[in-house]
Design an enzyme around this catalytic site. Structure first.
Site, PDB file in Angstrom:
ATOM      1  N   TYR A 278      -3.158  -0.469  11.189  1.00  0.00           N
ATOM      2  CA  TYR A 278      -4.597  -0.285  11.620  1.00  0.00           C
ATOM      3  C   TYR A 278      -5.035  -0.036  12.744  1.00  0.00           C
ATOM      4  O   TYR A 278      -4.738   1.279  13.397  1.00  0.00           O
ATOM      5  CB  TYR A 278      -5.260  -2.054  11.406  1.00  0.00           C
ATOM      6  CG  TYR A 278      -4.524  -2.343   9.954  1.00  0.00           C
ATOM      7  CD1 TYR A 278      -4.884  -1.847   8.973  1.00  0.00           C
ATOM      8  CD2 TYR A 278      -3.680  -3.620   9.915  1.00  0.00           C
ATOM      9  CE1 TYR A 278      -4.377  -2.542   7.695  1.00  0.00           C
ATOM     10  CE2 TYR A 278      -3.309  -4.219   8.989  1.00  0.00           C
ATOM     11  CZ  TYR A 278      -3.513  -3.520   7.730  1.00  0.00           C
ATOM     12  OH  TYR A 278      -3.319  -4.000   6.751  1.00  0.00           O
TER      13      TYR A 278
ATOM     14  N   VAL B 220      -0.178  -8.668   6.675  1.00  0.00           N
ATOM     15  CA  VAL B 220      -0.512  -9.922   7.277  1.00  0.00           C
ATOM     16  C   VAL B 220       0.329 -11.072   6.628  1.00  0.00           C
ATOM     17  O   VAL B 220       0.344 -12.045   7.405  1.00  0.00           O
ATOM     18  CB  VAL B 220      -2.085 -10.255   6.721  1.00  0.00           C
ATOM     19  CG1 VAL B 220      -3.110  -9.556   7.492  1.00  0.00           C
ATOM     20  CG2 VAL B 220      -2.160 -10.406   5.180  1.00  0.00           C
TER      21      VAL B 220
ATOM     22  N   LYS C 134       0.837  -1.113   0.057  1.00  0.00           N
ATOM     23  CA  LYS C 134      -0.108   0.067  -0.007  1.00  0.00           C
ATOM     24  C   LYS C 134       0.890   1.305  -0.043  1.00  0.00           C
ATOM     25  O   LYS C 134       0.588   2.431  -0.680  1.00  0.00           O
ATOM     26  CB  LYS C 134      -1.131   0.103   1.305  1.00  0.00           C
ATOM     27  CG  LYS C 134      -2.012  -1.185   1.242  1.00  0.00           C
ATOM     28  CD  LYS C 134      -2.927  -1.110   2.473  1.00  0.00           C
ATOM     29  CE  LYS C 134      -4.204  -1.792   2.296  1.00  0.00           C
ATOM     30  NZ  LYS C 134      -3.994  -3.286   2.347  1.00  0.00           N
TER      31      LYS C 134
END
Lengths: 310, 310, 310, 310
Positions: free
Chosen positions: C243, C261, C67
């Site tokens: 997050y 992840v 990202k």
């Protein structure tokens, strides 16, 4: 009760004169072109008498009213197992809200919001082909009305599939939680086709007779559903039939009902009448604006509220 | 209907035999000591006949059932202006949730969640002194029952005020949005005292007669409320009477009802019966566990569901 | 600083001895088979010196760390227009939460949650073919590392597309609000392929050098991004890089970072070091458990926290 | 750095010329009367040098900036036990939101939103009398500045207590979950008095020196807090210092900071500078509008962003 036809006529005439007719749903292109001036009303009494007014013979897209019929079918096959995958509480949110799904791990609040009906469609699909599942729903509706001409508007079904991004989101979201067993595309195919069934007010009121008659289809003389489960569908229509406007509808009309964004509403006065109304303009919560007003007038005039006791 | 007393007796005996009696509310100290074995049931029919079973003469704290009576009183004085400050939709949340209040800027979803009843208490208070406002509610209830002995349990009222931090939060929160006109302490004083009214099942069922009779108090022969508004209170009890368990109650029992954390439930079969049940153990949503089961049995056995049509 | 290699070695050895290694992500099948015993660490200093420890040469799936690279590319083409479609606030929610999207009408909170990166992927796609858009991201990463061997693991990309129902939901949801201009399938194709880039810790730390050097790629001598925008990406990594664990990471490590992840974390000590760690076991919020602990040790030992002032 | 005074002067002059000065907070009456034209800026460098501009000597209500000082005090006594009762994640919500509290059972997301600071006030209060607890905070601030004249504006404190219904709600709500040990009134008394400390920009920048210097108070030569905990407070200021505008502030300014609705912001460039700005007009999220712009200019001009690396 002898004055029922004049009451219907007065309502039709008053509704046609109303200036604010609400806003026709514009996110499903073929529905956006319907004239907001349309207004139909049909009442079928327990003795079989049919009374109509306005555009009661003109077919319209029943949309979410189909959720009642798919639930009826699914309860017939899945039985109470169904309630493991769908709740029966009002959601307190809009018809296409996804917030509740996240908090409650993919179990939709009730079968009358989009997510709930998508899960019900998944149950109907089971191991069938989509075409066959859609066929079963159509057969149920035709049997309830007693007319084989009732059909799906393929044009509407296709438009819904092409623009139904929120439904795609809801279906994928329930699937992420394991609460959708078939492919999203197949499930949404069934869901959208059921929403795209076209019926007139008269046909829709006929289709609703089993809800007034404890599950009996007077057309065939057979029980569509047990009296027990029929009562429960009526209860769900009362508490959840109009999304986040359900309380208001119960408050004003006092009868179980289910609305669709096509502007139709199916309403049941248990033991007394099955009623269908159609007016394409919607209120802020996506329910027929004039349809709701007309039903309030009708229920008050006929003394049909289930909350009446005086 | 002749078999009503045997049905009541059977229910009482079955409920007493149930092993899981739920959990008695423990956050209001004086309520925590009530024996979970208590069970009472009372039915008043439209013709005035009173049938009872179990501990139907023992007074208990009506708690949130009082919300029905305060709403009745407030509608009588404020009229439909009331609905500018309180909604009429199911909340989809717990009875003491504050989330909805933030999203909807201090307007409680309905008058049967705590925040809503606090705003209703503010309306009753108006320019009166708290003592006077409480007196009015008590007078209404005494008139409905026809017994002047009904009283407030001051011990419970005080305990609620001392431990009611969530209610303090809800009241302050609505006040922050300008939806509480009196001092928080005065409003909560009224609210807590109304919750602390003690009544037996028999008395409560008598008090609920006006809801079955279109607003008429048969004790005095006077209308407590118009038939129109009475229907609407029944509708609210159906969609919102059991917090986030309201859909389930409508689904299972099929009658308008209002529960309290004291374990009581007041239920109306419009035109037919006013019913009160009491069993102190609660389910997860704070409604009487055995009370709900008993009412499902009673409504099914007597054929009283408003959704019945067969 | 001379003691950096011993510090790295001590960390590697301590991490390998830890019993609780977290839980390897199991919702992407090919990732579920990675041994939780893997641990790699690489540090590139501002002067170009490269230090490594453990499994620093073994490639792993960088997942959400991509990202950072897609945002870099999109900022280069879309410029600050990008911020009209994606926010820059921490979401306070899980990486795949959809609640915020509903409340904020399809505008993801930041580009480092899944919904945000999906919208960024849509911008990169623009009028290109997916293959071309993916090629651009891969080219950027290869240029940053200076190695043409870096590749996408097609096996992982395919598995993600097949099981990525929440991402399907997020993409459809943003599209429902008009915040996705391309077909959902094409956008998710780009998104999933970027997540499936495989790199070693050493390569990842090399790729992160421009974030330490004000946007300069020392490999090519060219600015990848202006110093101004590079600072801002670092700021976003600090506030949103982990997050709903971002605050905790800032609190413990004190450096901007972005986790995936797959168990990797890319961290920047502006002007000082680019750091990559890999340990496949995750904590409850989906960030590498041992990776976070290792970075806390490294930052404290080297005195690299940006919040250091003593 | 030699150009710092001219930079400050240019900023003061530019800010005074800005037309949109934001909206002065109007819910605390005494704050509503402050002229939006006020603008002050003060910088204290690591070497002790003090530079000021504009209304840097005029005292203002520090409001939520006090949350930094109460946290510092509470960490000194409660230590890391504090983090059992307060989180350290950005909330993603407004400063006075109560939604998060319900979802997370009375544990505020971080100590810099109102609910979090109320819990911290409860810790400071402990077994002291409110007067004593307030005295401790005041003593800390006076010691940090080195001026005994700093005082609480009793007028503001009283107004806050009289109108602080949301804080009443937040306090009662945390108490309902058992996360407030003292009486709500006593805790809010401490909270409101700390918010009502009045300081000038110069004083506030002096008070912030320990955050730049690893916990050392240069006034007394004593550690106010360990270097480790000081870093962590800076980290919290970065991720949570500006409510739901924290990401934006980090993005634009790149320094840890804490704002108050009085229009002040305290900012730290670790190891380099302690900065205070004051401009009473607020942006939509309740942070000083011109203050934020001024700090962006200052940080960029001086090259102080912690994310700088080029």
């Amino acid at each position: 009760m002898t004055a029922l036809q004049p009451l219907i006529d007065a309502i039709v005439s008053d509704m046609r004169a109303m200036e604010d007719k609400g806003k026709v749903a514009n996110y499903i292109p073929p529905l956006a072109n319907i004239s907001p001036g349309k207004f139909g009303l049909a009442v079928v009494l327990a003795d079989g008498q049919v009374l109509t007014g306005g555009d009661a013979e003109e077919p319209f897209s029943i949309q979410s009213i189909s959720k009642v019929f798919t639930l009826t079918l699914a309860l017939g096959t899945a039985g109470d197992q169904l309630w493991r995958r769908v709740g029966r509480e009002p959601s307190g949110s809009a018809f296409n809200s996804i917030v509740q799904l996240e908090n409650e791990k993919g179990v939709p609040r009730n079968p009358f919001i989009n997510a709930g009906a998508i899960v019900v469609s998944d149950m109907i699909l089971a191991r069938h082909e989509p075409r066959e599942a859609i066929g079963q729903v159509l057969r149920l509706v035709r049997d309830l009305v007693g007319e084989d001409s009732i059909a799906i508007d393929e044009h509407v079904a296709r438009a819904e599939l092409e623009t139904g991004f929120r439904n795609e989101a809801l279906a994928n979201y329930t699937k992420a939680f394991g609460n959708l067993h078939n492919d999203v595309d197949r499930v949404l195919g069934v869901y959208s086709h059921c929403c795209s069934i076209a019926m007139s007010c008269r046909q829709l009121a006929l289709a609703g007779r089993y809800l007034m008659l404890g599950g009996l289809n007077p057309e065939t003389g057979r029980q569509v559903l047990s009296a027990h489960r029929t009562r429960r569908i009526n209860a769900l229509m009362m508490t959840c039939g109009h999304y986040d406007n359900s309380g208001e509808f119960a408050f004003r009309v006092g009868l179980p009902g289910k609305s669709g964004v096509g502007g139709g509403i199916l309403v049941v006065a248990p033991g007394v009448a099955s009623i269908a109304v159609w007016a394409p303009g919607l209120n802020a919560q996506g329910n027929s604006l004039l349809g709701s007003i007309a039903l309030e007038r009708l229920a008050a005039g006929a003394g049909w509220s289930v909350f009446e006791g005086g």
